[in-house]
Structures are given as structure tokens and as C-alpha cells.
Design a protein around this motif. Structure first.
Motif, short mmCIF file in Angstrom:
data_model
loop_
_atom_site.label_atom_id
_atom_site.label_comp_id
_atom_site.label_asym_id
_atom_site.label_seq_id
_atom_site.Cartn_x
_atom_site.Cartn_y
_atom_site.Cartn_z
N SER B 185 40.17 0.39 10.36
CA SER B 185 41.57 0.01 10.57
C SER B 185 41.98 -1.11 9.62
CB SER B 185 41.81 -0.41 12.02
OG SER B 185 41.23 -1.67 12.24
N TYR B 271 38.17 9.24 16.79
CA TYR B 271 39.61 9.34 16.99
C TYR B 271 39.97 10.67 17.63
CZ TYR B 271 39.69 5.34 13.91
OH TYR B 271 39.49 4.12 13.37
N ASP B 275 45.53 10.92 17.42
CA ASP B 275 45.43 9.88 16.40
C ASP B 275 45.61 10.47 15.00
OD1 ASP B 275 44.95 7.97 18.30
OD2 ASP B 275 42.77 8.10 18.14
N GLY B 278 49.12 11.47 14.39
CA GLY B 278 49.94 10.29 14.14
C GLY B 278 49.80 9.81 12.71
N CYS B 348 51.64 0.54 11.15
CA CYS B 348 51.55 1.61 12.15
C CYS B 348 50.22 2.35 12.00
CB CYS B 348 52.73 2.56 11.98
SG CYS B 348 52.99 3.57 13.43
N ILE B 352 47.25 2.72 14.83
CA ILE B 352 46.64 3.97 15.30
C ILE B 352 45.12 3.92 15.09
CG2 ILE B 352 46.51 6.46 14.95
CD1 ILE B 352 49.43 6.35 13.99
N LYS B 355 43.13 1.90 17.41
CA LYS B 355 43.27 2.38 18.79
C LYS B 355 44.24 1.53 19.59
CE LYS B 355 40.05 5.52 18.93
NZ LYS B 355 40.32 6.64 19.75
N PHE B 357 47.69 2.16 19.55
CA PHE B 357 48.89 2.95 19.29
C PHE B 357 50.06 2.45 20.14
CE2 PHE B 357 51.59 6.64 20.24
CZ PHE B 357 51.87 7.07 18.95
N PHE B 362 55.70 3.44 16.45
CA PHE B 362 55.49 4.69 15.73
C PHE B 362 56.81 5.41 15.50
CE2 PHE B 362 54.69 9.29 16.02
CZ PHE B 362 53.83 9.46 14.95
#
Ligand SMILES: Nc1ncnc2c1ncn2[C@@H]1O[C@H](COP(=O)(O)OP(=O)(O)OP(=O)(O)O)[C@@H](O)[C@H]1O
Ligand SMILES: [Mg+2]
Lengths: 263, 393
Positions: B185, B271, B275, B278, B348, B352, B355, B357, B362
Motif C-alpha cells: 500500500s 485482497y 479490492d 476498486g 484512494c 484500498i 484494507k 476502503f 472512492f
């Protein structure tokens, strides 16, 4: 309705960039590229625009082809104004210049289909027109060869075919033989004469006096955006040849300019 | 609409017939793969390069009471190189070798080490059994293996005191994949968006400014196709190509990821399908926005070269927008921040992938991207209509 082309008091100025001002050693902020130009070209004739570099030929032809808009005046093509009906006018014009190129990555066959569909032609129409034009220009032999791999003659033939694929009433050519060898140039002149015989209106610009003398019915010599001499080629060349006429008018324009400047 | 499709088809065909374009499409991916795999390989190399030569004297025998993971034997196995016990002999010769650098470490245990340890009473005045470590601090390898060994002995000593008093039962609460999620991430969102812009840059400048430079655009402008249709068709096709190019870079990174993050556990099922969906949605909307931006700047240029210098600064903006996530700065609380293009996308994506979200963020990000893209298409259409831009001298 006027058949053919009517240019009415056309004016077009360009803002000069600082770079351009420096390059051309002028303090003028604007350049009058076309300055009150009027003329007519009739159906079934070839009209030639002659003039020194920077006279405003390309600018005039671009206005006719709706690529740029005039500041003043208008051009009427078969009753349609390039200012008000630009969209419709585009469907009636075949435009070609020596610096207008075909995308190198495609074959003549593909490009023909592409442009034809942009002109809204039906598939059947595209097919029959392609057959006709490819035969006329001998494109069949290299229809599936990429443009980048074609000789300049083949490229020119392809460009010619593309410019008239929608069967336009008016054909506008800016320096059609510029940079072409003798054989290829002949393809172009043959094409022009053929189109005239089919009853199209044709307007072209050129620096090649022999081309103008050979194919044009009428000629207009423009200098500094203004028409200085206009007439039928055969009548104008009865006493003097085009070259003499051109040089004499250039001198006259220069002389007049000096006089107004010193006043 | 038919015209738009015709233009899209032509543009896409063009990318597939032009070797330069195909190269522009796949090159970033290949470069990424090579660069990151070699970075990973270099890191690994640095880590495992050296082997050590350790010599022990009187290495104590295995004791049943010790948990196997803490035994001296097990530790020796983890030392790269060789550990040789030479029994109870003179150590002078070995000391010479340490000085020369042929041997890195000499460990001397007292005879019957464990017996003495067990018999030892901390309250008595009898000194505790000793372990001597001989090394050469002037030699890096020697210092390294020394500190490894002494760290182990410290732990062992700690364990020895605790032994038989209570069980040592260490349990790491972190799942092995958690660290992977954190790293991903932080790294991926910025990288993805940077790749997308780099890919888009090559494709768009070549297509739009290239067409102006080569004089092929005039042929399109004299046809009856609406300029807005032309703009839409070009933008759509270029978005697809940019996405493909960004995707190729992405594949490059994914292929290189395991070697880059050696030791970190990564799994596809870290994921959920949601995910991935997204991420894809954000990427697609971002690529459209980026492409439009590149299109607008390239249209102002006269040549590919000029377009490249116009679009170059976008890369800086993108890197700046991606920067906070690389430092782990991710926040979904302030929805007003979704108004900032590119930054919103990177944030964003990071949300996601970490984790966390947030539906509101979004949706806002997607909506804003679409709004900016729509605005871009409008501007591009106007530009295609502007003779000063299209026929600049
Ligand atoms: N887009 C433009 N911006 C600024 N100035 C322009 C632009 N287009 C043309 N000009 C200027 O307008 C004048 C007329 O140019 P134009 O191209 O019409 O001449 P031309 O008769 O076609 O010349 P040539 O024989 O060299 O082709 C020139 O001075 C030119 O520098
Ligand atoms: Mg010209």
C-alpha cells in the motif's frame, strides 16, 4: 445559386509572435495575410493563384477549405458560406496540399475506407468508388502496401484518390506539384485536366508558371494579400509571357509601397 | 457516434501497426522488470555475499532439555559458511589465522559446559563457566560474525536463566502477510500512477503532436467529422493505449516484486475481488484524466519534442501527488481532498490496498475523475476547433 466558387472581399490577419517579428525584421504586431481579396472560379474551369512567397495563397485556400475562418468577407461554394455552413462545405470540397500527408502506418486500402466512412459513405458506395479510383490511379498494385513503403509517386496518387473519394464539386490544391518528379507531376496535371472535363471547379496555387500556363483557364496574381492582375491565361499571354507579367507587377507593388511609405 | 468509433478503431490499429508504438507500449514494462529484478538481485547479493569461517573448541553436546530452536547446533546451521569444532586443542595457531583473516571467529567453551552450567550456583563464589570469543575487529567479516554470535549467546543466556522456571513461548501476533500489505500500500499506488502517466505521455505526444508535426491531422480536419467527435475518439483510443502501456509496466513490477521484496510474504488472496475491482476502477478513471491532460498539452505543441517538454512537468506533479502515500500518509477523512486530481487517486488506491476502503472517498474520487475528464474532452474539442492552435506558425 452561384455554381462554383465566389470569394468576396476576404480579409485575414495573423498576430505575429515576437519570434516572427524578429525573424522578418518588422515592428508590425499583425500581418495582413489576405487583404480584401475577391475573385470567382467557375464550374468546369481551373483557376490558378500565383504570387510570391507570403502573398497569402495558402491562407486563402485554407479559408476556402474551412480550416481557418476569415476576419472579414466570405467564400460561397455552390451557395454555401464557409463561415456559416462550414460543416456542409467540408463535404463538398477536396483539399490537398503538399505538406498534408497520409499516415505512414496504413495501407491505401485501409485509409480509403477510413476517410470514406468519415464522409458518411455507405459500404456499397465505398466499395464501388474505391474500385473506380484505384483503377483510375493504378493503386490496385500497391493497395495493401503501407504508405511508408510507397514511392513518392505512389503516395501522390494515393493522396489524389483520397482527396476526391467523396466526389467533391470543388477541388482545392495548394502547390500540387511541389517537390514531385516529372512523371509524378504529370499524373497530377492529367488528373486536374480530367477533373475539369468532369465539370468540377478547381482552384490551385503554384509557383510553377509552366503548370499554370498549361492547365489553368484563368489566373489571379496576388501580392501582399491583394489581387494585382487577373484574367484568362490565353488572353493575358497574348503579348507578354506570365513571367514578365509577374515581375512587372511585383515591381509596381514595390514602387507603390515605397511611395506610400515616404509620404 | 459512428465517427467516434471509426476514429478509435483507426487509432488502435495504428498502435498495433507501428513498431515504435508497440515499443512505447511494452518498453516501460520490460525496463521496470529488468530494473527491479536487478535491484532485488543486488540487495540479495549484498546480503548473502560473505561466508564465515568459525572454529569452536569444546563445542558442548546437545542437551535434551533445550528447545531445539535455541540449541547451539541449530544456530550454527544458520551461519553462512563453515563451523568446525577442533576439540580440546591449543588455540594459538587459530588465533594467528584470525589475525590474518583466514578464520573469522574462534569460540572457546569450557570443557563439559552444560554440566558446569547446571551445577553452577549464582550465590556461590565459584565463577560461572566461560565462553571466550576471539575475533578481529579490524576485519568486517570477523566483526559481523562476532556480533551474530554474541547476540545469540545473549539470548541463550537469557533463556538459560528462565529455563525450568517458566516456558518460553514466543508468538508473533502479526500475520506474515500483514507486512506485505503495508509495503504494497505504500509502494504500489504511487508506482501505478507514475507508470500510467509515463505510458500515457509517450503514446499521446507521439499521436497528437506527431500528427501535427507530420501534417496528417489536416487531412482529418477537412472531413465533415465534428471536431468534438475527433477529440473524443482520439482521447478514448489514447486512454486505452495508455492503460495498456501502464499495464505492461505493472506486469513488469509484479514479475519483479517477489525478488524486490525478498522475504516478505505476498499472496494473491490477500485482497478480495472487490479490492481488485476498486483498484481497476480507479486506474481506468485516472488514466482517462491523465490522457486528457496530456492530449491538451500535446495539442498546444507543434512537434513531438515540444510536446514532450510540455508534458514533462506532469510527471513531477504526479510524483508529488504520490509522495505522501510512499511515506504511509493515507487519510480518508477529508473528502474535500478528493477535489485534487491524481492525489485523490493515489490516496484512494492506498486506502484500498491497505484494507481501509472508504466508500465515500472512492465514489468521490471516481466522480471527480470523470468530471475532470469530461471537462478535458470539452476543452480538447474547442482546441481542435481553434485555428490558432491547430495552424500555429
Ligand atoms: N498561422 C499563421 N500565423 C502567423 N502568420 C501566418 C500564419 N499563416 C500565415 N502567416 C503569414 O501570412 C502571410 C501569408 O502566408 P501564406 O502562407 O498564405 O503565403 P503563401 O502565398 O502561401 O506563401 P508561399 O508561396 O511561401 O507558400 C505570410 O507572411 C505568413 O508568414
Ligand atoms: Mg503557401
Amino acid at each position: 445559386m452561384v455554381e462554383g466558387l465566389k470569394v468576396i472581399n476576404l480579409k485575414k490577419t495573423f498576430k505575429l509572435s515576437a519570434k516572427q517579428q524578429k525573424l522578418e525584421k518588422t515592428k508590425d504586431k499583425v500581418r495582413k495575410a489576405v487583404d480584401g481579396l475577391s475573385f470567382e472560379a467557375y464550374k468546369g474551369e481551373i483557376y490558378g493563384l500565383l504570387g510570391p512567397n507570403g502573398a497569402g495563397k495558402t491562407t486563402t485556400l485554407r479559408v476556402i477549405a474551412t480550416l481557418i475562418k476569415p476576419d472579414e468577407g466570405d467564400v460561397i461554394i455552390d451557395g454555401l458560406s464557409v463561415v456559416k455552413d462550414a460543416g456542409k462545405v467540408r463535404g463538398k470540397i477536396g483539399f490537398l496540399t503538399s505538406d498534408m500527408k497520409l499516415e505512414a502506418f496504413f495501407t491505401p486500402n485501409y485509409l480509403f475506407d477510413f476517410f470514406a466512412s468519415l464522409y458518411g459513405m455507405s459500404e456499397d458506395k465505398i466499395k464501388s468508388r474505391k474500385e473506380e479510383l484505384f483503377k483510375m490511379f493504378g493503386i490496385d498494385e500497391f493497395a495493401e502496401v503501407k504508405i511508408s513503403d510507397l514511392s513518392s509517386g505512389m503516395k501522390q496518387k494515393t493522396s489524389l484518390a483520397m482527396s476526391i473519394l467523396h466526389d467533391p464539386d470543388l477541388i482545392v490544391f495548394d502547390e500540387p506539384t511541389n517537390g514531385l518528379d516529372v512523371t509524378t507531376a504529370k499524373t497530377v496535371t492529367d488528373f486536374l485536366l480530367r477533373m475539369r472535363d468532369e465539370g468540377k471547379t478547381i482552384i490551385l496555387s503554384s509557383h510553377v508558371l509552366s503548370l499554370i500556363e498549361k492547365v489553368c483557364d484563368r489566373v489571379g496574381i496576388i501580392m501582399r494579400g491583394k489581387m494585382v492582375v487577373e484574367g484568362r491565361v490565353d488572353e493575358l499571354t497574348k503579348e507578354k509571357d506570365l513571367e514578365t507579367i509577374f515581375i512587372e507587377s511585383a515591381r509596381e507593388v514595390e514602387f507603390n509601397e515605397k511611395r506610400t511609405n515616404s509620404n | 457516434m459512428k465517427n467516434v468509433l471509426t476514429v478509435i478503431k483507426k487509432e488502435l490499429k495504428r498502435f498495433l501497426t507501428d513498431p515504435r508504438m508497440i515499443l512505447a507500449l511494452v518498453m516501460p514494462g520490460i525496463i521496470m522488470m529488468v530494473v527491479y529484478t536487478s535491484i532485488g538481485a543486488i540487495i540479495k547479493n549484498i546480503e548473502k555475499k560473505t561466508t564465515y569461517s568459525v572454529i569452536t573448541v569444546n563445542q558442548p553436546a546437545i542437551v535434551a532439555s533445550m528447545p531445539e530452536t535455541q540449541s547451539i547446533e541449530t544456530f550454527h546451521k544458520t551461519i553462512p559458511g563453515s563451523v568446525v569444532d577442533i576439540g580440546d586443542t591449543t588455540k594459538e595457531y587459530v588465533l594467528e589465522q584470525i589475525e590474518k583473516g583466514d578464520v573469522d571467529l574462534l569460540v572457546v567453551f569450557e570443557k563439559d559446559f552444560w554440566d558446569k552450567v547446571n551445577a553452577h550456583d549464582a550465590d556461590s563464589s565459584v565463577p560461572a563457566p566461560k565462553i571466550e570469543l576471539h575475533f578481529n575487529s579490524a576485519k568486517t567479516d570477523s566483526s559481523k560474525v562476532y556480533s551474530m554470535y554474541s547476540m545469540f549467546l545473549d539470548e541463550l543466556e537469557g533463556a538459560m536463566i528462565a529455563i525450568n522456571k517458566f516456558d518460553i513461548d514466543l508468538k508473533d501476533t502479526a500475520k506474515p502477510t500483514d507486512i506485505g500489505i503495508m509495503l504494497i500500500s505504500m509502494i504500489l499506488p504511487g508506482m501505478l500512477v507514475i507508470f500510467l502517466s509515463a505510458g500515457s505521455m509517450g503514446v499521446v505526444t507521439e499521436s497528437i503532436a506527431g500528427e501535427k508535426e507530420r501534417g496528417t491531422i489536416a487531412a482529418l480536419l477537412v472531413t465533415p467529422i465534428k471536431r468534438s467527435e475527433l477529440a473524443l475518439g482520439k482521447a478514448a483510443a489514447l486512454s486505452i493505449a495508455s492503460l495498456a502501456s501502464g499495464f505492461s509496466s505493472f506486469i513488469g513490477v509484479i514479475v519483479a516484486l517477489p525478488s524486490m521484496m525478498a522475504g516478505v510474504e505476498l499472496e494473491v488472496n490477500m485482497y478480495s475481488a472487490g479490492d481488485y475491482f476498486g483498484v481497476l476502477a480507479i486506474l481506468i478513471s485516472t488514466v482517462m484524466l491523465l490522457t486528457l491532460l496530456m492530449c491538451i498539452l500535446s495539442t498546444m505543441a507543434k512537434s513531438v519534442k515540444e510536446a514532450t517538454s510540455f508534458t514533462g512537468p506532469i510527471m513531477l506533479v504526479v510524483v508529488a501527488a504520490a509522495f505522501p502515500t510512499m511515506l504511509g500518509m493515507v487519510s480518508s477523512t477529508n473528502l474535500a481532498l478528493t477535489l485534487i486530481p491524481i492525489f485523490n487517486s493515489v490516496q484512494c488506491l492506498a486506502q484500498i490496498l491497505s484494507k481501509s476502503f472508504n466508500v465515500g472517498y472512492f465514489v468521490m474520487t471516481i466522480v471527480m475523475n470523470l468530471v475532470y475528464t469530461g471537462l478535458g474532452i470539452f476543452v480538447l474539442g474547442k482546441m481542435f476547433n481553434n485555428e490558432k492552435i491547430m495552424f500555429r506558425q
